[in-house]
Design a protein around this motif. Sequence first.
Motif, mmCIF file in Angstrom:
data_model
loop_
_atom_site.group_PDB
_atom_site.id
_atom_site.type_symbol
_atom_site.label_atom_id
_atom_site.label_comp_id
_atom_site.label_asym_id
_atom_site.label_seq_id
_atom_site.Cartn_x
_atom_site.Cartn_y
_atom_site.Cartn_z
ATOM 1 N N ASN A 178 40.737 180.269 106.324
ATOM 2 C CA ASN A 178 41.115 181.585 107.019
ATOM 3 C C ASN A 178 41.251 181.376 108.509
ATOM 4 O O ASN A 178 40.488 181.210 109.195
ATOM 5 C CB ASN A 178 40.352 182.695 106.518
ATOM 6 C CG ASN A 178 40.199 183.120 105.192
ATOM 7 O OD1 ASN A 178 40.780 183.746 104.513
ATOM 8 N ND2 ASN A 178 39.058 182.403 104.741
ATOM 9 N N TYR A 179 42.586 181.731 108.986
ATOM 10 C CA TYR A 179 43.024 181.397 110.411
ATOM 11 C C TYR A 179 43.257 182.805 110.896
ATOM 12 O O TYR A 179 44.106 183.473 110.707
ATOM 13 C CB TYR A 179 43.948 180.342 110.644
ATOM 14 C CG TYR A 179 44.415 180.286 111.919
ATOM 15 C CD1 TYR A 179 43.580 179.576 112.721
ATOM 16 C CD2 TYR A 179 45.956 180.537 112.349
ATOM 17 C CE1 TYR A 179 44.213 179.509 114.099
ATOM 18 C CE2 TYR A 179 46.270 179.979 113.667
ATOM 19 C CZ TYR A 179 45.397 179.630 114.387
ATOM 20 O OH TYR A 179 45.789 179.297 115.741
ATOM 21 N N ILE A 180 42.439 183.352 111.908
ATOM 22 C CA ILE A 180 42.785 184.722 112.420
ATOM 23 C C ILE A 180 42.627 184.634 114.027
ATOM 24 O O ILE A 180 41.722 184.350 114.512
ATOM 25 C CB ILE A 180 41.486 185.786 112.095
ATOM 26 C CG1 ILE A 180 41.540 185.733 110.412
ATOM 27 C CG2 ILE A 180 41.661 186.931 112.453
ATOM 28 C CD1 ILE A 180 40.024 186.465 110.032
ATOM 29 N N LYS A 181 43.942 184.856 114.645
ATOM 30 C CA LYS A 181 44.245 184.667 115.738
ATOM 31 C C LYS A 181 44.734 186.002 116.449
ATOM 32 O O LYS A 181 45.700 186.376 116.065
ATOM 33 C CB LYS A 181 45.046 183.597 116.122
ATOM 34 C CG LYS A 181 45.533 183.311 117.566
ATOM 35 C CD LYS A 181 46.279 181.838 117.933
ATOM 36 C CE LYS A 181 47.742 182.040 117.407
ATOM 37 N NZ LYS A 181 48.573 183.116 118.327
ATOM 38 N N SER A 182 44.131 186.620 117.479
ATOM 39 C CA SER A 182 44.745 187.759 118.163
ATOM 40 C C SER A 182 45.870 187.161 119.044
ATOM 41 O O SER A 182 46.302 186.412 119.281
ATOM 42 C CB SER A 182 43.402 188.117 119.158
ATOM 43 O OG SER A 182 43.428 187.325 120.471
ATOM 44 N N SER A 183 46.945 188.204 119.374
ATOM 45 C CA SER A 183 48.027 188.002 119.789
ATOM 46 C C SER A 183 48.071 187.452 121.322
ATOM 47 O O SER A 183 48.693 187.007 121.790
ATOM 48 C CB SER A 183 48.850 189.439 119.907
ATOM 49 O OG SER A 183 48.105 190.579 120.489
ATOM 50 N N ASN A 184 46.702 187.973 121.833
ATOM 51 C CA ASN A 184 46.594 187.347 123.250
ATOM 52 C C ASN A 184 45.962 185.987 123.420
ATOM 53 O O ASN A 184 44.956 185.990 124.286
ATOM 54 C CB ASN A 184 45.861 188.282 124.065
ATOM 55 C CG ASN A 184 44.636 189.137 123.536
ATOM 56 O OD1 ASN A 184 44.257 188.611 122.565
ATOM 57 N ND2 ASN A 184 44.196 190.072 124.256
ATOM 58 N N SER A 185 45.847 185.198 122.223
ATOM 59 C CA SER A 185 45.086 183.960 122.028
ATOM 60 C C SER A 185 46.198 182.909 122.026
ATOM 61 O O SER A 185 47.206 183.207 121.819
ATOM 62 C CB SER A 185 44.163 183.830 120.982
ATOM 63 O OG SER A 185 42.974 184.842 121.185
ATOM 64 N N ALA A 186 45.831 181.833 122.656
ATOM 65 C CA ALA A 186 46.870 180.654 123.006
ATOM 66 C C ALA A 186 46.491 179.289 122.123
ATOM 67 O O ALA A 186 45.256 179.042 122.730
ATOM 68 C CB ALA A 186 47.334 180.449 124.292
ATOM 69 N N VAL A 187 47.049 178.759 121.504
ATOM 70 C CA VAL A 187 47.037 177.235 121.003
ATOM 71 C C VAL A 187 48.195 176.454 121.581
ATOM 72 O O VAL A 187 49.288 176.460 120.865
ATOM 73 C CB VAL A 187 46.907 177.213 119.484
ATOM 74 C CG1 VAL A 187 46.448 175.975 119.179
ATOM 75 C CG2 VAL A 187 45.689 178.300 119.108
ATOM 76 N N THR A 188 47.913 175.562 122.537
ATOM 77 C CA THR A 188 49.014 174.863 122.993
ATOM 78 C C THR A 188 48.637 173.328 123.352
ATOM 79 O O THR A 188 47.659 173.041 123.640
ATOM 80 C CB THR A 188 49.490 175.529 124.471
ATOM 81 O OG1 THR A 188 48.235 175.431 125.289
ATOM 82 C CG2 THR A 188 49.769 177.000 124.120
ATOM 83 N N ALA A 189 49.764 172.449 123.318
ATOM 84 C CA ALA A 189 49.396 171.085 123.660
ATOM 85 C C ALA A 189 50.729 170.598 124.524
ATOM 86 O O ALA A 189 51.734 170.320 123.944
ATOM 87 C CB ALA A 189 49.164 170.264 122.572
ATOM 88 N N THR A 190 50.618 170.921 125.873
ATOM 89 C CA THR A 190 51.867 170.705 126.625
ATOM 90 C C THR A 190 51.609 169.699 127.700
ATOM 91 O O THR A 190 50.416 169.075 127.830
ATOM 92 C CB THR A 190 52.131 171.991 127.362
ATOM 93 O OG1 THR A 190 51.076 172.414 128.316
ATOM 94 C CG2 THR A 190 52.442 173.243 126.264
ATOM 95 N N SER A 191 52.867 169.418 128.431
ATOM 96 C CA SER A 191 52.513 168.243 129.323
ATOM 97 C C SER A 191 53.561 169.057 130.531
ATOM 98 O O SER A 191 54.834 169.384 130.111
ATOM 99 C CB SER A 191 53.048 166.990 129.122
ATOM 100 O OG SER A 191 53.164 166.077 130.043
ATOM 101 N N LYS A 192 53.392 168.924 131.899
ATOM 102 C CA LYS A 192 54.335 169.271 132.806
ATOM 103 C C LYS A 192 55.244 168.148 133.063
ATOM 104 O O LYS A 192 56.313 168.420 133.143
ATOM 105 C CB LYS A 192 53.532 169.486 134.015
ATOM 106 C CG LYS A 192 52.509 170.922 134.094
ATOM 107 C CD LYS A 192 51.969 171.386 135.330
ATOM 108 C CE LYS A 192 51.508 172.693 135.465
ATOM 109 N NZ LYS A 192 50.728 173.039 136.844
ATOM 110 N N ARG A 193 54.879 167.043 132.910
ATOM 111 C CA ARG A 193 55.873 166.060 133.197
ATOM 112 C C ARG A 193 56.112 165.002 132.150
ATOM 113 O O ARG A 193 57.069 163.981 132.170
ATOM 114 C CB ARG A 193 55.570 165.104 134.625
ATOM 115 C CG ARG A 193 55.403 166.375 135.910
ATOM 116 C CD ARG A 193 54.859 165.440 137.136
ATOM 117 N NE ARG A 193 55.168 166.174 138.277
ATOM 118 C CZ ARG A 193 54.216 167.119 138.722
ATOM 119 N NH1 ARG A 193 53.165 167.480 137.828
ATOM 120 N NH2 ARG A 193 54.302 167.824 139.686
ATOM 121 N N GLY A 194 55.459 164.913 131.229
ATOM 122 C CA GLY A 194 55.394 164.369 130.108
ATOM 123 C C GLY A 194 55.956 164.684 128.758
ATOM 124 O O GLY A 194 56.444 165.851 128.877
#
Length: 208
Positions: A178-194
Motif C-alpha cells: 500500500n503506497y499512500i502519498k499526500s499531494s504535497n509530498s515529492a519523490v524525485t531523482a533529478t540532475s541539474k546538468r546530467g
Amino acid sequence: IYLKDGGQIAVTTFGPGKGGSIDIQKSSLVSIAGKGINPEEESGIYASTEGRGSGNSGRINISTKSLSIADQGIISSSSDGKGSAGEISIKADDSISIDSSASLTTEAEHSGGGIISIEAGNKIHVSDSEITTSVQSGFGKGGDININNTKFVILNRSSVTANAEQGDGGAIFIKTDNYIKSSNSAVTATSKRGNDGTVKVEAPDVDI
C-alpha cells in the motif's frame, strides 16, 4: 538505544582509509530525537569523510524491531572530501517512523552518493521529513534509494529524493502493498546538468 538532546554515534575518516562502520543488531527500539545545547548538534548516527580525506565514508547497518527518528534527528553518511558517501541499510521487524523535520540522508560533495536501503515488516511512515541521497559539485551519480518488503509506505508532506548537481540522478525503487502519498509530498531523482534518474513504484494502490 536512545539518542536524544544531541546524543550521537559517529565514525569519521580524515585520510585515505575507509571510514569505520556502525552496526546495530537485534535492538528492540532505536530512537533518535532532539538537539543538544549547541543548535548545530542534532541527535543522530553519523558516518563521514571530513576535510581532504579521500577514503569512502563508512557504512551504517541497523537491525531492530522499530526505528523512530524525530524532532530534527538524523541518520547520515556523508563525504565532503574525495571519497564516496557510505551505504545506509535499515531493517525493522515492525515499523520505521521518520517525523518532525527528521532526515535519513547520504551526501557527497565531490564523488558518488551512498545507497539507502530500508525495509519494515509493517509500515514506513515519513511525515514532515526527508529521505535523500545527493551529490553536490562532483560528477558522481546520486545514490539509489530502495524501499522494500513493507505493507505500508506513507509519505505526508515529505520528500524522497536522489538528486545530483553535475552527475546523473540516482534511482528510487519503492515496493509495497500500500503506497499512500499526500499531494504535497515529492519523490524525485533529478540532475541539474546530467541525466535524470529513475523512479519506480510497485504497489497495488498508488497516490491514494
